[in-house]
Design a protein around this motif. Sequence first.
Motif, PDB file in Angstrom:
ATOM      1  N   LEU A  51     -22.222   6.156 -41.304  1.00 37.77           N
ATOM      2  CA  LEU A  51     -23.115   7.034 -40.864  1.00 37.77           C
ATOM      3  C   LEU A  51     -24.737   6.181 -40.985  1.00 37.77           C
ATOM      4  O   LEU A  51     -24.896   5.804 -42.125  1.00 37.77           O
ATOM      5  CB  LEU A  51     -23.503   8.303 -41.717  1.00 37.77           C
ATOM      6  CG  LEU A  51     -24.261   9.251 -41.688  1.00 37.77           C
ATOM      7  CD1 LEU A  51     -24.211   9.822 -40.157  1.00 37.77           C
ATOM      8  CD2 LEU A  51     -24.353  10.435 -42.565  1.00 37.77           C
ATOM      9  N   VAL A  52     -25.214   5.929 -39.806  1.00 37.92           N
ATOM     10  CA  VAL A  52     -26.525   5.179 -39.997  1.00 37.92           C
ATOM     11  C   VAL A  52     -27.832   5.981 -39.499  1.00 37.92           C
ATOM     12  O   VAL A  52     -28.861   5.414 -39.699  1.00 37.92           O
ATOM     13  CB  VAL A  52     -26.555   3.847 -39.034  1.00 37.92           C
ATOM     14  CG1 VAL A  52     -25.349   2.925 -39.853  1.00 37.92           C
ATOM     15  CG2 VAL A  52     -26.163   4.178 -37.858  1.00 37.92           C
ATOM     16  N   HIS A  53     -27.441   7.069 -39.082  1.00 37.50           N
ATOM     17  CA  HIS A  53     -28.530   8.019 -38.683  1.00 37.50           C
ATOM     18  C   HIS A  53     -28.345   9.461 -38.493  1.00 37.50           C
ATOM     19  O   HIS A  53     -27.097   9.800 -38.051  1.00 37.50           O
ATOM     20  CB  HIS A  53     -29.167   7.572 -37.339  1.00 37.50           C
ATOM     21  CG  HIS A  53     -30.501   8.278 -36.722  1.00 37.50           C
ATOM     22  ND1 HIS A  53     -31.648   8.181 -37.044  1.00 37.50           N
ATOM     23  CD2 HIS A  53     -30.233   9.228 -35.883  1.00 37.50           C
ATOM     24  CE1 HIS A  53     -32.339   9.182 -36.403  1.00 37.50           C
ATOM     25  NE2 HIS A  53     -31.687   9.559 -35.748  1.00 37.50           N
ATOM     26  N   ARG A  90     -28.942   1.520 -44.551  1.00 41.62           N
ATOM     27  CA  ARG A  90     -28.162   2.196 -45.546  1.00 41.62           C
ATOM     28  C   ARG A  90     -27.005   2.915 -44.900  1.00 41.62           C
ATOM     29  O   ARG A  90     -27.152   3.592 -44.062  1.00 41.62           O
ATOM     30  CB  ARG A  90     -29.192   2.937 -46.622  1.00 41.62           C
ATOM     31  CG  ARG A  90     -29.859   2.111 -47.498  1.00 41.62           C
ATOM     32  CD  ARG A  90     -30.796   3.066 -48.282  1.00 41.62           C
ATOM     33  NE  ARG A  90     -30.972   4.395 -47.982  1.00 41.62           N
ATOM     34  CZ  ARG A  90     -30.337   5.406 -48.157  1.00 41.62           C
ATOM     35  NH1 ARG A  90     -29.705   5.276 -49.381  1.00 41.62           N
ATOM     36  NH2 ARG A  90     -30.944   6.618 -48.051  1.00 41.62           N
ATOM     37  N   VAL A  91     -25.991   3.142 -45.640  1.00 37.54           N
ATOM     38  CA  VAL A  91     -24.983   3.871 -45.469  1.00 37.54           C
ATOM     39  C   VAL A  91     -25.474   5.283 -45.997  1.00 37.54           C
ATOM     40  O   VAL A  91     -25.616   5.553 -47.126  1.00 37.54           O
ATOM     41  CB  VAL A  91     -23.462   3.561 -45.903  1.00 37.54           C
ATOM     42  CG1 VAL A  91     -22.433   4.656 -45.363  1.00 37.54           C
ATOM     43  CG2 VAL A  91     -22.920   2.065 -45.419  1.00 37.54           C
ATOM     44  N   LEU A  92     -25.638   6.254 -44.843  1.00 35.63           N
ATOM     45  CA  LEU A  92     -26.137   7.556 -45.330  1.00 35.63           C
ATOM     46  C   LEU A  92     -25.337   8.545 -45.823  1.00 35.63           C
ATOM     47  O   LEU A  92     -25.617   9.652 -46.114  1.00 35.63           O
ATOM     48  CB  LEU A  92     -27.079   8.128 -44.134  1.00 35.63           C
ATOM     49  CG  LEU A  92     -28.011   7.127 -43.786  1.00 35.63           C
ATOM     50  CD1 LEU A  92     -28.554   7.536 -42.515  1.00 35.63           C
ATOM     51  CD2 LEU A  92     -29.195   6.775 -44.657  1.00 35.63           C
ATOM     52  N   VAL A  96     -25.939  12.738 -47.388  1.00 37.98           N
ATOM     53  CA  VAL A  96     -25.517  13.925 -47.022  1.00 37.98           C
ATOM     54  C   VAL A  96     -24.493  14.825 -47.756  1.00 37.98           C
ATOM     55  O   VAL A  96     -24.469  15.858 -48.072  1.00 37.98           O
ATOM     56  CB  VAL A  96     -24.559  13.834 -45.519  1.00 37.98           C
ATOM     57  CG1 VAL A  96     -23.789  14.852 -45.080  1.00 37.98           C
ATOM     58  CG2 VAL A  96     -25.437  13.197 -44.488  1.00 37.98           C
ATOM     59  N   GLN A  97     -23.828  13.974 -48.572  1.00 40.49           N
ATOM     60  CA  GLN A  97     -22.924  14.589 -49.551  1.00 40.49           C
ATOM     61  C   GLN A  97     -23.778  15.474 -50.632  1.00 40.49           C
ATOM     62  O   GLN A  97     -23.369  16.309 -51.345  1.00 40.49           O
ATOM     63  CB  GLN A  97     -21.845  13.717 -50.334  1.00 40.49           C
ATOM     64  CG  GLN A  97     -20.842  12.960 -49.344  1.00 40.49           C
ATOM     65  CD  GLN A  97     -19.952  14.078 -48.632  1.00 40.49           C
ATOM     66  OE1 GLN A  97     -19.512  15.121 -49.200  1.00 40.49           O
ATOM     67  NE2 GLN A  97     -19.379  13.709 -47.553  1.00 40.49           N
ATOM     68  N   ALA A  98     -24.899  14.715 -50.983  1.00 39.74           N
ATOM     69  CA  ALA A  98     -25.701  15.195 -51.948  1.00 39.74           C
ATOM     70  C   ALA A  98     -26.233  16.610 -51.756  1.00 39.74           C
ATOM     71  O   ALA A  98     -26.201  17.515 -52.423  1.00 39.74           O
ATOM     72  CB  ALA A  98     -26.836  14.296 -52.308  1.00 39.74           C
TER      73      ALA A  98
END
Length: 101
Positions: A51-53, A90-92, A96-98
Motif C-alpha cells: 500500500l503506497v497511497h 513508506r508502506v502505509l 491503516v491498521q492503526a
Amino acid sequence: MRIVRPAVYILASGRNGTLYIGVTGDLAARVSIHQQDLADGFTKRYGVHILVHYEHFETMPDAIAREKQLKKFLRAAKLALIETNNPHRRVLTSDVQAWRS
C-alpha cells in the motif's frame, strides 16, 4: 468502534513496479485480502501487495469517481501522485491498521 470509510488506494509490487488502483468501503480489510492473496486476480498474479497511497471519501460514489479518474492517469502521473504524498515510499499498511481499531 471500527471506523470504515470509502477509500481509493494504490498498491505496488515494489518501487516503480506494477501498480493497482482499487476502491473499497473497508480499506484495512481489503488491503489484508490483497496481501494474503485471498482473492484471485491481478494483485495475486503480479504480486502487488504494498500500500503506497490512499484517499478517503465521505461517499462511495465520490470514491468511485476518483478511482475512475486515477485509472485514466498516465503511469508517470500515478507515480508523481505517490511521490508527492509518500515521498519516502513508506508502506502505509500500519497507518491503516492503526485507525481501523
